[in-house]
Design a protein around this motif. Structure first.
Motif, mmCIF file in Angstrom:
data_model
loop_
_atom_site.group_PDB
_atom_site.id
_atom_site.type_symbol
_atom_site.label_atom_id
_atom_site.label_comp_id
_atom_site.label_asym_id
_atom_site.label_seq_id
_atom_site.Cartn_x
_atom_site.Cartn_y
_atom_site.Cartn_z
ATOM 1 N N GLY A 83 4.582 17.116 11.745
ATOM 2 C CA GLY A 83 3.392 17.173 10.909
ATOM 3 C C GLY A 83 2.450 18.273 11.351
ATOM 4 O O GLY A 83 2.868 19.276 11.932
ATOM 5 N N ALA A 114 5.389 12.138 3.140
ATOM 6 C CA ALA A 114 5.365 12.103 4.598
ATOM 7 C C ALA A 114 6.516 12.918 5.170
ATOM 8 O O ALA A 114 7.677 12.714 4.808
ATOM 9 C CB ALA A 114 5.452 10.659 5.082
ATOM 10 N N LYS A 115 6.216 13.875 6.023
ATOM 11 C CA LYS A 115 7.198 14.662 6.772
ATOM 12 C C LYS A 115 8.335 15.199 5.896
ATOM 13 O O LYS A 115 9.505 14.867 6.072
ATOM 14 C CB LYS A 115 7.749 13.819 7.919
ATOM 15 C CG LYS A 115 6.641 13.390 8.876
ATOM 16 C CD LYS A 115 7.072 12.394 9.918
ATOM 17 C CE LYS A 115 5.861 11.976 10.757
ATOM 18 N NZ LYS A 115 6.124 10.861 11.657
ATOM 19 N N ASP A 149 10.019 8.334 12.537
ATOM 20 C CA ASP A 149 10.453 9.039 13.747
ATOM 21 C C ASP A 149 11.465 8.241 14.565
ATOM 22 O O ASP A 149 12.587 8.698 14.801
ATOM 23 C CB ASP A 149 9.232 9.398 14.587
ATOM 24 C CG ASP A 149 8.206 10.204 13.811
ATOM 25 O OD1 ASP A 149 8.620 10.936 12.894
ATOM 26 O OD2 ASP A 149 7.014 10.093 14.111
ATOM 27 N N THR A 178 2.534 26.101 9.372
ATOM 28 C CA THR A 178 2.045 24.725 9.306
ATOM 29 C C THR A 178 1.804 24.259 7.883
ATOM 30 O O THR A 178 2.183 23.143 7.510
ATOM 31 C CB THR A 178 0.730 24.620 10.106
ATOM 32 O OG1 THR A 178 0.989 25.015 11.453
ATOM 33 C CG2 THR A 178 0.191 23.220 10.086
ATOM 34 N N CYS A 232 10.644 23.650 13.940
ATOM 35 C CA CYS A 232 9.481 23.256 13.143
ATOM 36 C C CYS A 232 8.385 24.309 13.179
ATOM 37 O O CYS A 232 7.789 24.632 12.137
ATOM 38 C CB CYS A 232 8.944 21.921 13.641
ATOM 39 S SG CYS A 232 10.074 20.533 13.432
ATOM 40 N N ARG A 247 4.958 22.948 6.047
ATOM 41 C CA ARG A 247 5.783 21.824 6.498
ATOM 42 C C ARG A 247 5.109 20.470 6.308
ATOM 43 O O ARG A 247 5.662 19.450 6.707
ATOM 44 C CB ARG A 247 6.206 22.006 7.956
ATOM 45 C CG ARG A 247 5.157 21.929 8.997
ATOM 46 C CD ARG A 247 5.807 21.926 10.402
ATOM 47 N NE ARG A 247 4.841 21.832 11.460
ATOM 48 C CZ ARG A 247 4.316 22.867 12.098
ATOM 49 N NH1 ARG A 247 4.682 24.085 11.776
ATOM 50 N NH2 ARG A 247 3.426 22.676 13.054
ATOM 51 N N VAL A 248 3.913 20.460 5.729
ATOM 52 C CA VAL A 248 3.239 19.193 5.466
ATOM 53 C C VAL A 248 2.740 19.149 4.031
ATOM 54 O O VAL A 248 2.567 20.187 3.380
ATOM 55 C CB VAL A 248 2.050 18.982 6.429
ATOM 56 C CG1 VAL A 248 2.525 18.806 7.855
ATOM 57 C CG2 VAL A 248 1.071 20.138 6.344
ATOM 58 N N ASP A 275 5.207 12.778 15.105
ATOM 59 C CA ASP A 275 4.042 13.017 14.250
ATOM 60 C C ASP A 275 3.500 14.433 14.404
ATOM 61 O O ASP A 275 3.152 15.090 13.415
ATOM 62 C CB ASP A 275 2.938 12.009 14.568
ATOM 63 C CG ASP A 275 3.212 10.628 13.972
ATOM 64 O OD1 ASP A 275 4.028 10.537 13.033
ATOM 65 O OD2 ASP A 275 2.623 9.645 14.460
#
Length: 595
Positions: free
Chosen positions: A318, A489-490, A213, A480, A475, A483-484, A314
């Motif tokens: 996330g 990671a991300k 980030d 949800t 986002c 996107r994870v 995060d």
């Protein structure tokens, strides 16, 4: 707090109190025809764009929605003389509180000026609920820590029309998109959020931990500056964060636009050190626990016109583990099995327990979860034995109790339970993983808000672009569960920044761990912490049992596994209550309108 019903009548005046240091940016005023708008926070839109959004909406309440959805992170008030509407930003970084007097409603960007008019009367039951359940910091009940005022949740607006004041639900974004479209939208939104800040600032610094980030923001910023940007990397010999420093150094070496500044922690920067010197904030802040660290790591940014931080990344990029519950349905069962197995391996948990928790969440509503938490609070505390660590599957729930709840008095637990039942009854939150992810964003924004206050007290102007309206929208329009991933990671950020940032940034699979610092800090500050509990303000209020907290503290001092998050909550609140004896009242500017 009932939504849509009048909360006050015979109102002939609505005022907006802008508190210094609470708006994270400048105040803008705009007039278009009979309508007047005040924007407070970071809003880069041109006057022409704002005027168009202000005038095209049929009524001020809809104008707040139109104006408040433009790029940036800011609150807005719109009035036409007959109707006035007020709202904070979408994440909750810029918040609104209000109080009702006989013929007026006063809104403010801080609860302190409003509550000070009534002697800063602490609401003991609200503080208990705030400590025992983290959803209260997201504003689910509308009940703040002071009596006589009300908190406006980020998903609501206050409207005064024809002498009546009401709290209305802000329109939810129901538009959904695919991964490629969300990736392109995030690329535009995040790039623009960084560009408009760094090109307008005389001087720029940035956090540069080596994580995704802060590193993404710092590297993006170099694209829009002709001079090098000091990139601040905090390293601590007490922490297991060697990966952080190594990754940050490699990335900085390959980026000619960055000048890495290594900041070394020591015993004076350990958690729980010199907490009493932390600045007073609008609410108890965990940053009080790490004030020594914040003060040291931000020192090189003092005097900078802009300091970029990765806070919010995060939660915006996330999602909570409840995304597994969204996959537990026909059409996505194969991915559900793959993701569940991946998390079970990663956290060394039996697969069947992860699956069972996800299936239970899939068949439980948010309202039912709050009711179940209230039932748990109404029972005697069930303090786990020393050495017990909560399993990861326990986090696959729509809400949970904080660790400090286990030390609550029966009376305080009962009061918090009543507030939870009231919140469940009045809740307008949608069920499911997407709504849960948005609640997580609001909770984190609430915590970041106090960090912004503390940084400003240290002379540092913090900007957190991940909380910008357009970044969040990019986002959140992607479901949800899409996107994870447990495997990467991300992934949305990696896709959005492809070609803009080095691929090495997204190859990292580790994360810095500062847990050891907390135990070192407890041991080095044990005497001061014991003294706080021996004269516990929370004990005097009847919220916690200090003897139970002291027992947990001794476990931590001896090196045993302790409820460290709970200890941090208790001591941050103890310090805040002491500072409440003589708090600084922020300077204010008042804008008055009729409604």
């Amino acid at each position: 707090m009932a939504v849509g019903k009048p909360i006050a009548e015979r109102i002939d005046r609505c005022s907006l109190v802008l508190a210094e240091g609470r708006t994270s940016g400048r105040v803008r005023r705009l007039t278009s025809g009979p309508r007047r708008a005040v924007l407070f926070g970071e809003c880069p839109a041109s006057d022409e764009t704002l005027a168009r959004a202000l005038t095209e909406a049929p009524i001020p309440a809809q104008a707040v929605t139109a104006v408040g959805s433009l790029p940036g992170a800011y609150g807005v008030s719109v009035t036409d003389g007959r109707e006035t509407a007020v709202a904070g930003d979408l994440a909750g970084l810029v918040r609104i509180w209000f109080r009702r007097d006989e013929n007026a409603v006063a809104c403010a960007t801080s609860p302190i000026p409003l509550a000070a008019a009534d002697g800063l009367r602490l609401d003991r039951d609200a503080l208990a609920a705030w400590m025992f359940c983290s959803d209260f910091s997201g504003g689910i009940s509308g009940r703040p820590l002071f009596k006589g005022i009300t908190e406006l949740s980020p998903d609501r607006m206050l409207v005064v029309r024809d002498g009546r004041a009401s709290v209305l639900q802000r329109p939810r974004c129901r538009q959904r998109t695919d991964f490629a479209t969300a990736s392109a939208a995030l690329r535009r939104a995040l790039s623009a959020a960084v560009e408009r800040r760094v090109t307008r600032a005389d001087s720029v610094t940035a956090d540069f931990s080596g994580g995704l980030d802060s590193s993404s923001l710092a590297l993006l910023a170099t694209r829009y500056r002709t001079t090098s940007i000091p990139a601040l990397t905090y390293t601590d010999a007490f922490a297991a964060n060697d990966d952080d420093t190594g990754y940050a150094t490699r990335l900085a070496t390959a980026a000619p636009g960055l000048r890495q500044v290594l900041i070394k922690g020591n015993a004076r920067t350990l958690p729980f050190t010199d907490m009493i010197s932390a600045p007073f904030t609008d609410h108890p802040s965990l940053d009080a626990v790490i004030h020594g660290r914040d003060r040291t790591r931000l020192l090189p940014a003092t005097g900078s016109a802009l300091h970029l931080v990765g806070d919010g990344g995060d939660v915006v990029l996330g999602a909570p583990l409840t995304y597994l519950a969204a996959l537990a349905r026909p059409g996505t069962l194969r991915r559900f099995a793959r993701e569940s197995a991946g998390w079970a391996r990663l956290r060394h948990r039996p697969l069947h327990r992860v699956v069972r928790a996800a299936l239970a969440a899939a068949h439980t509503s948010y309202e039912d979860t709050l009711i179940a938490l209230a039932a748990r609070l109404e029972k005697p505390s069930e303090a786990p034995s020393a050495g017990h660590a909560p399993a990861m599957e326990h986090s696959i729930v729509w809400s949970s109790l904080n660790q400090s709840a286990r030390w609550g008095t029966d009376d305080a637990r009962g009061a918090a339970a009543d507030l939870l039942l009231g919140a469940a009854k009045d809740s307008t939150d949608a069920d499911g993983a997407d709504a849960h992810a948005m609640r997580a964003v609001r909770r984190h924004a609430f915590m970041t808000r106090s960090f912004v206050q503390i940084a400003e007290d240290l002379g540092v102007q913090v900007a957190a672009p991940f909380f910008d309206h357009q970044v969040i929208a990019a986002c959140m329009r992607l479901p949800t569960a899409e996107r994870v991933s447990v495997d990467r990671a991300k992934p949305l950020l990696a896709s959005a920044m492809e070609g803009l940032l080095p691929a090495e940034l997204f190859d990292r699979r580790t994360k810095g761990d500062y847990t050891a610092c907390e135990y070192h800090g407890v041991r080095r500050n044990a005497a001061a912490l014991r003294a706080l509990l021996h004269e516990s303000r929370l004990g005097d209020l009847g919220i916690i049992r200090p003897d139970l907290v002291l027992r947990e503290l001794e476990t931590a001092v001896d090196g045993g596994h302790a409820a460290m998050a709970g200890l941090e909550e208790v001591f941050a609140t103890e310090v805040w209550l002491r500072n409440l004896d003589d708090p600084p009242i922020p300077a204010t500017v008042t804008v008055t309108a009729k409604g």
